[in-house]
Design an enzyme around this catalytic site. Sequence first.
Site, short mmCIF file in Angstrom:
data_model
loop_
_atom_site.label_atom_id
_atom_site.label_comp_id
_atom_site.label_asym_id
_atom_site.label_seq_id
_atom_site.Cartn_x
_atom_site.Cartn_y
_atom_site.Cartn_z
N CYS A 89 38.76 30.10 45.72
CA CYS A 89 38.31 30.75 44.49
C CYS A 89 38.13 29.78 43.33
O CYS A 89 37.40 30.07 42.38
CB CYS A 89 39.28 31.85 44.08
SG CYS A 89 39.33 33.23 45.24
N ARG A 214 33.76 49.46 34.28
CA ARG A 214 33.66 50.89 34.59
C ARG A 214 33.97 51.71 33.33
O ARG A 214 35.12 51.88 32.95
CB ARG A 214 34.64 51.25 35.71
CG ARG A 214 34.33 50.54 37.03
CD ARG A 214 35.22 51.07 38.15
NE ARG A 214 34.86 50.49 39.44
CZ ARG A 214 35.50 49.51 40.04
NH1 ARG A 214 36.55 48.97 39.45
NH2 ARG A 214 35.11 49.06 41.21
N HIS A 341 34.30 39.05 40.49
CA HIS A 341 34.80 37.76 40.98
C HIS A 341 33.90 37.25 42.11
O HIS A 341 34.20 37.42 43.28
CB HIS A 341 36.22 37.95 41.47
CG HIS A 341 36.88 36.72 42.02
ND1 HIS A 341 36.44 35.43 41.78
CD2 HIS A 341 37.98 36.58 42.84
CE1 HIS A 341 37.22 34.56 42.40
NE2 HIS A 341 38.15 35.24 43.05
N CYS A 371 44.13 31.20 40.65
CA CYS A 371 44.77 31.07 41.95
C CYS A 371 43.71 30.83 43.01
O CYS A 371 42.56 31.26 42.88
CB CYS A 371 45.58 32.32 42.27
SG CYS A 371 44.66 33.87 42.18
#
Length: 385
Positions: A89, A214, A341, A371
């Site tokens: 990531c 949202r 993401h 992370c």
Amino acid sequence: MAEAYIVEAVRTPVGRRGGGLAGVHPADLGAHALSALVARSGIDPAAVDDVILGCVDTVGPQAGDIARTCWLAAGLPEEVPGVTVDRQCGSSQQAVHFAAQAVMSGTADLVVAGGVQNMSQVPIAYASYGAAEPLGLVGGPFAGSAGWRARYGDQEVSQFRGAEMIAEKWGIGRAAMEAYAYESHLRAIAAQDEGRLDREIEPVAGVRADEGPRRGTSLEKMAALPPLEEGGRLTAAVASQISDGAAALLVASERAVRAHGLRPRARIHHLSARGEDPIRMLSAPIPATAHALRKAGMSIGEIGVVEVNEAFAPVVLAWIEETGADPARVNPNGGAIALGHPLGATGARLMTTLLHEMERAGSRYGLQTMCEGGGQANVTILELL
């Protein structure tokens, strides 16, 4: 040591899975960010020494060194090379680190760094592992390694287990995680409505804004969701969204700034990466931040804006508890729970947002961490110029 400056940073909107960017080839998605970067900075693209992009799961349309492909798909000079980085990531944050290190070493003067990921076309993380089911990977892709098994046995290796372990270790309940996730959506919606994200986004394929927030969500709706695993605390509401997107930054040396008449916006004050428990996996930003602040001779109170990737709500909540950071300064425009993401692109997306927010808020220092698979974390500290 020579300095490395960020001259420009731009990103595409982050598209929801199956949304407006789902049908865009990853090479074209990345090409859009690169073209926008060249146009906004005004540089001669032939002067670029290298293009470093992060991408996870470089299979299918993301295979074959997607960094090089994106540059060529943008119609940019063939003599400029490209390389693709995978630190899970944190791939595109690491791409910025490599770009800065090349400049600081004096071996390069202009480097493009960023990332691209189309998760609608290449499913999350386990596509390249050859695993059909991401939940419950016993031994992960390392099950056949005698050395891995000798050290870690046959434990399940997954981000979901890691997030559950963090929630348990730091005593973070479901209600606290849902409250944090709800706040992420509220912050992202406010940032959109106030136009705070507009300047950093280059619309593509008819998509002009991040698709993730949202507007109709509520704590009641979150509370009604089933856990991701039986008996667990996590639900989809407290996890980052599967997304599509790209981002790019121009990193320059002082020599390049003078030669090309560029205006640097920030100086890379510190960069580092650290690792810890690969089974818990997602808590490495905590020791990595402590290490970075110690190396930089700084305290968390000196940091005006923080971006901690919201892979899962407990990741950020545990980080805040351990560092003592002011929650109001952490992800002020919402995070990956609301904004999405797109794995290999997220590091560059976060840095683009961090830079623009530092400018908006007038904050001298900003810190980014996230992370990463394998129990790792990058940390970058920027100084506004």
